[in-house]
Design a protein around this motif. Structure first.
Motif, short mmCIF file in Angstrom:
data_model
loop_
_atom_site.label_atom_id
_atom_site.label_comp_id
_atom_site.label_asym_id
_atom_site.label_seq_id
_atom_site.Cartn_x
_atom_site.Cartn_y
_atom_site.Cartn_z
N PHE A 185 53.52 36.31 52.09
CA PHE A 185 52.93 37.26 51.26
C PHE A 185 51.62 36.76 50.61
O PHE A 185 51.44 35.82 50.18
N ASN A 186 50.80 37.76 50.50
CA ASN A 186 49.44 37.42 50.04
C ASN A 186 49.09 38.52 48.80
O ASN A 186 49.47 39.47 48.87
N LEU A 187 48.46 37.82 47.77
CA LEU A 187 48.08 38.52 46.53
C LEU A 187 46.54 38.55 46.14
O LEU A 187 46.21 37.54 46.50
N ALA A 188 45.91 39.61 45.98
CA ALA A 188 44.41 39.45 45.50
C ALA A 188 44.60 40.57 44.11
O ALA A 188 45.01 41.49 44.01
N ALA A 189 43.91 39.81 43.21
CA ALA A 189 43.67 40.64 41.83
C ALA A 189 42.37 40.51 41.26
O ALA A 189 41.85 39.44 41.32
N ILE A 190 41.65 41.65 40.83
CA ILE A 190 40.52 41.14 39.95
C ILE A 190 40.85 41.96 38.69
O ILE A 190 41.34 43.08 38.58
N LEU A 191 40.64 41.18 37.68
CA LEU A 191 41.30 41.39 36.42
C LEU A 191 40.03 41.11 35.30
O LEU A 191 39.24 40.16 35.46
N PHE A 192 39.87 42.08 34.56
CA PHE A 192 38.67 41.91 33.40
C PHE A 192 39.40 41.85 32.03
O PHE A 192 40.80 42.09 31.65
N LEU A 193 38.94 41.12 31.08
CA LEU A 193 39.12 41.01 29.59
C LEU A 193 40.23 40.24 29.46
O LEU A 193 41.21 40.27 28.78
N ILE A 194 40.39 39.02 30.42
CA ILE A 194 41.47 37.97 30.57
C ILE A 194 40.70 36.64 30.99
O ILE A 194 39.83 36.91 31.86
N GLU A 195 40.93 35.62 30.31
CA GLU A 195 40.41 34.37 30.81
C GLU A 195 41.11 33.99 32.32
O GLU A 195 42.36 34.09 32.38
N GLU A 196 40.17 33.29 32.89
CA GLU A 196 40.73 33.13 34.30
C GLU A 196 42.06 32.00 34.51
O GLU A 196 42.76 32.62 35.13
N GLN A 197 41.86 31.13 33.67
CA GLN A 197 43.09 30.22 33.59
C GLN A 197 44.42 31.08 33.12
O GLN A 197 45.75 30.67 33.48
N GLU A 198 44.36 31.94 32.22
CA GLU A 198 45.36 32.73 31.48
C GLU A 198 46.14 33.55 32.58
O GLU A 198 47.37 33.64 32.86
N ALA A 199 44.99 34.25 33.75
CA ALA A 199 45.33 35.04 34.74
C ALA A 199 46.00 34.25 35.63
O ALA A 199 47.33 34.76 35.94
N VAL A 200 45.55 33.07 36.09
CA VAL A 200 46.22 32.32 36.90
C VAL A 200 47.66 31.78 36.58
O VAL A 200 48.57 31.73 36.91
N LYS A 201 47.72 31.54 35.02
CA LYS A 201 49.09 31.21 34.83
C LYS A 201 50.09 32.25 34.95
O LYS A 201 51.18 32.13 35.40
N LEU A 202 49.75 33.71 34.70
CA LEU A 202 50.60 34.72 34.81
C LEU A 202 51.01 34.79 36.43
O LEU A 202 52.20 35.01 36.84
N VAL A 203 49.95 34.76 37.18
CA VAL A 203 50.50 34.83 38.54
C VAL A 203 51.29 33.71 39.15
O VAL A 203 52.01 33.99 39.82
N THR A 204 51.00 32.41 38.54
CA THR A 204 51.81 31.32 38.95
C THR A 204 53.23 31.50 38.62
O THR A 204 54.16 31.04 39.22
N ASP A 205 53.39 31.95 37.35
CA ASP A 205 54.93 31.90 36.73
C ASP A 205 55.39 33.30 37.63
O ASP A 205 56.65 33.10 37.82
N MET A 206 54.71 34.00 38.03
CA MET A 206 55.50 35.00 38.93
C MET A 206 55.97 34.60 39.85
O MET A 206 57.11 34.84 40.55
N LEU A 207 55.15 34.03 40.80
CA LEU A 207 55.34 33.31 41.98
C LEU A 207 56.52 32.36 41.88
O LEU A 207 57.59 32.32 42.77
N LYS A 208 56.54 31.58 40.87
CA LYS A 208 57.61 30.82 40.54
C LYS A 208 58.89 31.35 40.30
O LYS A 208 60.01 31.03 40.86
#
Length: 153
Positions: A114-137
């Motif tokens: 599965f592939n995921l693409a997200a465009i997110l505003f008003l959040i730091e890039e690394q914070e968004a990466v952490k949320l997506v990474t935690d979800m995948l874990k």
């Protein structure tokens, strides 16, 4: 003769190269990768995960985790431009015949990418990466029940 006026609004298209994205490296034991970049104040996150699981269970798990991700982003005050995911499923079925009856055996698991693409505003890039990474874990650790093998047709 075409009488339509040409639009005076310039078209904008940006083609991203692989080098535009930051690669977030993980160990070989983690079956996913996440890439990210910031573009005009948006965190752009891309992820891919390949694993063996039951596709129905994985679809349900992915839906619930995407909704949880949206809740977490909202709690942090982020604005979701979009989050999209796709799931590609490959199933192995073996058919054998030694007389008049065909036996079918389905593989114990489906190979799912599965592939995921997200465009997110008003959040730091690394914070968004952490949320997506935690979800995948969580998704990759929540593989529990594998489908049963098929029977005689």
């Amino acid at each position: 003769m075409n009488m339509r006026k040409k639009s005076s609004i310039p078209k904008y298209q940006k083609n991203f190269n692989d080098s535009d994205f930051k690669q977030n490296s993980f160990s070989d034991s983690v079956p996913f990768q996440v890439t990210s970049k910031t573009e005009t104040s948006a965190a752009i996150i891309s992820a891919e995960c390949t694993l063996l699981a039951d596709h129905n269970q994985m679809a349900a798990l992915l839906c619930s985790h995407l909704e949880k991700l949206a809740e977490q982003l909202n709690e942090k005050g982020a604005f979701i431009g979009h989050i999209k995911a796709s799931m590609d499923v490959h199933t192995l079925n073996v058919f054998s015949l030694t007389d008049k009856t065909v036996n079918q055996v389905k593989g114990k698991s489906d190979e799912i990418t599965f592939n995921l693409a997200a465009i997110l505003f008003l959040i730091e890039e690394q914070e968004a990466v952490k949320l997506v990474t935690d979800m995948l874990k969580e998704i990759t650790n929540n593989q529990t029940i594998e489908p049963e093998t098929g029977g005689v047709i």
